[in-house]
Design a protein around this motif. Structure first.
Motif, short mmCIF file in Angstrom:
data_model
loop_
_atom_site.label_atom_id
_atom_site.label_comp_id
_atom_site.label_asym_id
_atom_site.label_seq_id
_atom_site.Cartn_x
_atom_site.Cartn_y
_atom_site.Cartn_z
N GLN A 184 0.83 -1.22 0.00
CA GLN A 184 0.00 0.00 0.00
C GLN A 184 0.86 1.27 0.00
O GLN A 184 0.39 2.33 -0.39
CB GLN A 184 -0.94 0.00 1.21
CG GLN A 184 -2.13 -0.92 1.01
CD GLN A 184 -2.97 -1.07 2.27
OE1 GLN A 184 -2.47 -0.97 3.37
NE2 GLN A 184 -4.26 -1.33 2.09
N LYS A 185 2.10 1.14 0.47
CA LYS A 185 2.99 2.31 0.51
C LYS A 185 3.50 2.71 -0.88
O LYS A 185 3.98 3.82 -1.07
CB LYS A 185 4.20 2.00 1.41
CG LYS A 185 3.97 2.38 2.86
CD LYS A 185 5.29 2.39 3.60
CE LYS A 185 5.35 1.28 4.63
NZ LYS A 185 6.67 1.08 5.20
N VAL A 186 3.40 1.79 -1.83
CA VAL A 186 3.89 2.09 -3.18
C VAL A 186 2.92 3.05 -3.86
O VAL A 186 1.71 2.80 -3.91
CB VAL A 186 4.03 0.79 -4.00
CG1 VAL A 186 4.51 1.09 -5.42
CG2 VAL A 186 4.98 -0.19 -3.31
N ALA A 187 3.45 4.16 -4.37
CA ALA A 187 2.62 5.16 -5.04
C ALA A 187 1.95 4.54 -6.26
O ALA A 187 2.60 3.84 -7.04
CB ALA A 187 3.47 6.35 -5.46
N GLY A 188 0.66 4.79 -6.41
CA GLY A 188 -0.07 4.28 -7.57
C GLY A 188 -0.88 3.04 -7.25
O GLY A 188 -1.74 2.65 -8.05
N VAL A 189 -0.62 2.42 -6.09
CA VAL A 189 -1.38 1.23 -5.72
C VAL A 189 -2.74 1.65 -5.19
O VAL A 189 -2.86 2.53 -4.34
CB VAL A 189 -0.62 0.41 -4.64
CG1 VAL A 189 -1.51 -0.70 -4.08
CG2 VAL A 189 0.65 -0.19 -5.24
N THR A 190 -3.80 1.05 -5.75
CA THR A 190 -5.15 1.43 -5.35
C THR A 190 -5.84 0.35 -4.52
O THR A 190 -6.76 0.64 -3.77
CB THR A 190 -6.01 1.76 -6.58
OG1 THR A 190 -5.93 0.67 -7.50
CG2 THR A 190 -5.53 3.03 -7.26
#
Ligand code: CU
Length: 100
Positions: free
Chosen positions: A50-56
């Motif tokens: 969830q910390k990865v940018a772009g993950v929804t």
């Protein structure tokens, strides 16, 4: 024989690279996370993804030992997701994905 193989494979790789980078799409990819050994592990894996940018969206199943991740491929990538779980202590492998 070798020449025939590269003749077939190179255009195919080119097509895959082109279709995955030409435009931003939402992708859902299933990762195998074999290192999850108790009920708390999926929580750690989920937080890392969830910390990865772009993950929804992240769904982690301890029973199946897999993580299903939905992400915008203009911001996130399979490699970034793999790095994230690896850094959290859970090396993962791509199981299957859809690009549309
Ligand atoms: Cu655990």
């Amino acid at each position: 024989m070798k020449k025939i193989v590269s003749f077939l494979v190179v255009p195919f790789i080119g097509l895959v690279l082109f279709s995955s980078s030409a435009l931003a799409v939402v992708q859902t990819v299933t990762f195998s996370v074999p290192g999850m050994y108790c009920a708390v592990c999926p929580i750690t894996v989920k937080k890392a993804l969830q910390k990865v940018a772009g993950v929804t969206k992240v769904d982690v199943s301890f029973e199946k030992k897999e993580a299903v991740v939905t992400f915008d491929d203009a911001k996130a990538s399979v490699n970034k997701l793999l790095d994230a779980t690896f850094e959290a202590g859970y090396p993962a492998e791509i199981k299957r994905g859809n690009a549309k």
